[in-house]
Design a protein around this motif. Structure first.
Motif, PDB file in Angstrom:
ATOM      1  N   GLN A   1       8.587 -37.028  13.688  1.00 46.52           N
ATOM      2  CA  GLN A   1       9.028 -38.102  14.592  1.00 46.52           C
ATOM      3  C   GLN A   1      10.020 -39.054  13.937  1.00 46.52           C
ATOM      4  OE1 GLN A   1       7.972 -38.139  17.814  1.00 46.52           O
ATOM      5  NE2 GLN A   1       6.821 -36.280  17.393  1.00 46.52           N
ATOM      6  N   LYS A   2      10.490 -38.735  12.721  1.00 48.15           N
ATOM      7  CA  LYS A   2      11.328 -39.664  11.978  1.00 48.15           C
ATOM      8  C   LYS A   2      12.631 -39.000  11.528  1.00 48.15           C
ATOM      9  CE  LYS A   2      11.274 -42.969   8.332  1.00 48.15           C
ATOM     10  NZ  LYS A   2      10.690 -43.886   7.487  1.00 48.15           N
ATOM     11  N   SER A   3      13.722 -39.785  11.547  1.00 49.31           N
ATOM     12  CA  SER A   3      15.018 -39.302  11.073  1.00 49.31           C
ATOM     13  C   SER A   3      15.314 -39.897   9.702  1.00 49.31           C
ATOM     14  CB  SER A   3      16.132 -39.728  12.027  1.00 49.31           C
ATOM     15  OG  SER A   3      16.085 -38.981  13.195  1.00 49.31           O
ATOM     16  N   PHE A   4      15.875 -39.069   8.833  1.00 52.26           N
ATOM     17  CA  PHE A   4      16.263 -39.526   7.506  1.00 52.26           C
ATOM     18  C   PHE A   4      17.763 -39.323   7.325  1.00 52.26           C
ATOM     19  CE2 PHE A   4      11.805 -38.457   7.122  1.00 52.26           C
ATOM     20  CZ  PHE A   4      11.297 -39.515   6.381  1.00 52.26           C
ATOM     21  N   GLN A   5      18.437 -40.349   6.830  1.00 52.01           N
ATOM     22  CA  GLN A   5      19.852 -40.272   6.488  1.00 52.01           C
ATOM     23  C   GLN A   5      19.929 -39.974   4.992  1.00 52.01           C
ATOM     24  OE1 GLN A   5      22.142 -40.736   9.024  1.00 52.01           O
ATOM     25  NE2 GLN A   5      20.320 -40.951  10.305  1.00 52.01           N
ATOM     26  N   ILE A   6      20.450 -38.816   4.636  1.00 53.15           N
ATOM     27  CA  ILE A   6      20.457 -38.395   3.236  1.00 53.15           C
ATOM     28  C   ILE A   6      21.900 -38.194   2.777  1.00 53.15           C
ATOM     29  CG2 ILE A   6      19.622 -36.699   1.570  1.00 53.15           C
ATOM     30  CD1 ILE A   6      17.468 -35.949   3.721  1.00 53.15           C
ATOM     31  N   PRO A   7      22.341 -38.970   1.782  1.00 50.88           N
ATOM     32  CA  PRO A   7      23.694 -38.770   1.239  1.00 50.88           C
ATOM     33  C   PRO A   7      23.751 -37.469   0.427  1.00 50.88           C
ATOM     34  CG  PRO A   7      22.747 -40.871   0.487  1.00 50.88           C
ATOM     35  CD  PRO A   7      21.667 -40.107   1.169  1.00 50.88           C
ATOM     36  N   LEU A   8      24.819 -36.729   0.588  1.00 45.44           N
ATOM     37  CA  LEU A   8      24.985 -35.447  -0.101  1.00 45.44           C
ATOM     38  C   LEU A   8      24.907 -35.608  -1.620  1.00 45.44           C
ATOM     39  CD1 LEU A   8      25.378 -32.482   0.528  1.00 45.44           C
ATOM     40  CD2 LEU A   8      27.827 -32.844   0.544  1.00 45.44           C
ATOM     41  N   GLU A   9      25.402 -36.720  -2.146  1.00 47.13           N
ATOM     42  CA  GLU A   9      25.389 -36.898  -3.611  1.00 47.13           C
ATOM     43  C   GLU A   9      23.977 -37.052  -4.171  1.00 47.13           C
ATOM     44  OE1 GLU A   9      26.065 -41.182  -2.153  1.00 47.13           O
ATOM     45  OE2 GLU A   9      27.130 -39.321  -1.737  1.00 47.13           O
ATOM     46  N   LYS A  10      22.993 -37.329  -3.327  1.00 46.48           N
ATOM     47  CA  LYS A  10      21.609 -37.436  -3.789  1.00 46.48           C
ATOM     48  C   LYS A  10      20.844 -36.115  -3.664  1.00 46.48           C
ATOM     49  CE  LYS A  10      20.917 -42.348  -3.100  1.00 46.48           C
ATOM     50  NZ  LYS A  10      20.033 -43.380  -2.541  1.00 46.48           N
ATOM     51  N   VAL A  11      21.469 -35.088  -3.080  1.00 44.62           N
ATOM     52  CA  VAL A  11      20.786 -33.811  -2.850  1.00 44.62           C
ATOM     53  C   VAL A  11      20.726 -32.989  -4.135  1.00 44.62           C
ATOM     54  CG1 VAL A  11      20.894 -31.613  -1.603  1.00 44.62           C
ATOM     55  CG2 VAL A  11      21.389 -33.760  -0.410  1.00 44.62           C
ATOM     56  N   ALA A  12      19.503 -32.640  -4.541  1.00 38.71           N
ATOM     57  CA  ALA A  12      19.304 -31.764  -5.691  1.00 38.71           C
ATOM     58  C   ALA A  12      19.434 -30.311  -5.236  1.00 38.71           C
ATOM     59  CB  ALA A  12      17.936 -32.006  -6.324  1.00 38.71           C
ATOM     60  N   LYS A  13      18.710 -29.957  -4.167  1.00 32.65           N
ATOM     61  CA  LYS A  13      18.774 -28.599  -3.598  1.00 32.65           C
ATOM     62  C   LYS A  13      18.588 -28.689  -2.106  1.00 32.65           C
ATOM     63  CE  LYS A  13      17.403 -25.631  -7.348  1.00 32.65           C
ATOM     64  NZ  LYS A  13      16.682 -24.452  -7.735  1.00 32.65           N
ATOM     65  N   ALA A  14      19.237 -27.765  -1.422  1.00 28.67           N
ATOM     66  CA  ALA A  14      19.065 -27.672   0.027  1.00 28.67           C
ATOM     67  C   ALA A  14      19.170 -26.202   0.424  1.00 28.67           C
ATOM     68  CB  ALA A  14      20.129 -28.492   0.745  1.00 28.67           C
ATOM     69  N   ARG A  15      18.356 -25.816   1.418  1.00 25.11           N
ATOM     70  CA  ARG A  15      18.388 -24.438   1.892  1.00 25.11           C
ATOM     71  C   ARG A  15      17.897 -24.409   3.319  1.00 25.11           C
ATOM     72  NH1 ARG A  15      13.102 -23.038   2.213  1.00 25.11           N
ATOM     73  NH2 ARG A  15      11.656 -23.827   0.652  1.00 25.11           N
ATOM     74  N   LEU A  16      18.207 -23.307   4.007  1.00 25.56           N
ATOM     75  CA  LEU A  16      17.616 -23.089   5.314  1.00 25.56           C
ATOM     76  C   LEU A  16      16.126 -22.865   5.114  1.00 25.56           C
ATOM     77  CD1 LEU A  16      20.179 -20.672   7.012  1.00 25.56           C
ATOM     78  CD2 LEU A  16      19.951 -23.135   7.327  1.00 25.56           C
ATOM     79  N   ALA A  17      15.324 -23.243   6.080  1.00 22.63           N
ATOM     80  CA  ALA A  17      13.870 -23.082   5.973  1.00 22.63           C
ATOM     81  C   ALA A  17      13.366 -22.210   7.108  1.00 22.63           C
ATOM     82  CB  ALA A  17      13.190 -24.453   6.026  1.00 22.63           C
ATOM     83  N   ILE A  18      12.452 -21.321   6.769  1.00 25.07           N
ATOM     84  CA  ILE A  18      11.831 -20.465   7.770  1.00 25.07           C
ATOM     85  C   ILE A  18      10.648 -21.224   8.369  1.00 25.07           C
ATOM     86  CG2 ILE A  18      10.608 -18.322   8.173  1.00 25.07           C
ATOM     87  CD1 ILE A  18      12.138 -17.132   5.827  1.00 25.07           C
ATOM     88  N   VAL A  19      10.574 -21.237   9.692  1.00 24.01           N
ATOM     89  CA  VAL A  19       9.470 -21.895  10.362  1.00 24.01           C
ATOM     90  C   VAL A  19       8.590 -20.825  10.988  1.00 24.01           C
ATOM     91  CG1 VAL A  19       8.828 -23.496  12.191  1.00 24.01           C
ATOM     92  CG2 VAL A  19      10.874 -23.913  10.835  1.00 24.01           C
ATOM     93  N   PHE A  20       7.304 -20.900  10.717  1.00 20.48           N
ATOM     94  CA  PHE A  20       6.367 -19.913  11.255  1.00 20.48           C
ATOM     95  C   PHE A  20       5.614 -20.501  12.418  1.00 20.48           C
ATOM     96  CE2 PHE A  20       6.986 -18.573   6.899  1.00 20.48           C
ATOM     97  CZ  PHE A  20       7.296 -17.247   7.084  1.00 20.48           C
TER      98      PHE A  20
END
Length: 154
Positions: free
Chosen positions: A135-154
């Motif tokens: 229920q919450k949105s997060f604003q994340i600056p790209l320079e703070k990203v360590a890792k990012a990937r697509l996620a599989i949802v089951f």
């Protein structure tokens, strides 16, 4: 050293992939047990799927180019493959293509008290992403990203 190797391999691989109409997703160079592995992850441009023939063709051409230039000291095992369902997100174009998809993001430092986010990437603009987590949105600056990937949802 592994960063220098991956940067050099990227310069060698990009013309090969461009000629094949394919995209470079990521390169890893790391030791596992006694062996060094050079992993090159490729995909079709504009999200077109790739197949085993694409991987084989790129592997053969890249292997020849690496043998010729010899940028890596010592022995290693070359693997060329698809990034799979949990494709890493590295470039801005990766994030743009992932809008509307489930992602998993970790940050170097907390953003609103968290360092791990899993939800839908709803927006990406000017180096900032919006991840909708429950229920919450997060604003994340790209320079703070360590890792990012697509996620599989089951």
């Amino acid at each position: 050293m592994s960063r220098q190797v991956t940067e050099t391999v990227e310069k060698i691989a990009l013309p090969i992939l461009d000629a094949e109409g394919l995209e470079l997703v990521d390169i890893e160079y790391k030791k596992e047990g006694q062996n060094w592995f050079l992993r090159v992850f490729i995909d079709g441009q504009e999200g077109k799927p790739i197949d085993l023939d694409d991987c084989s063709r790129v592997s053969e051409r890249l292997s020849e180019a690496l043998d010729q230039e010899d940028p890596i000291p010592g022995a290693y095992i070359l693997e060329v493959s698809s990034p799979g369902a949990e494709r890493p997100l590295k470039k801005e174009t990766d994030f743009m293509r992932a809008i509307g998809k489930n992602v998993y993001v970790t940050t170097y430092e907390p953003v609103e008290g968290q360092k791990a986010f899993e939800g839908v990437l709803t927006h990406f603009e000017n180096g900032h992403m919006t991840v909708e987590e429950k229920q919450k949105s997060f604003q994340i600056p790209l320079e703070k990203v360590a890792k990012a990937r697509l996620a599989i949802v089951f």
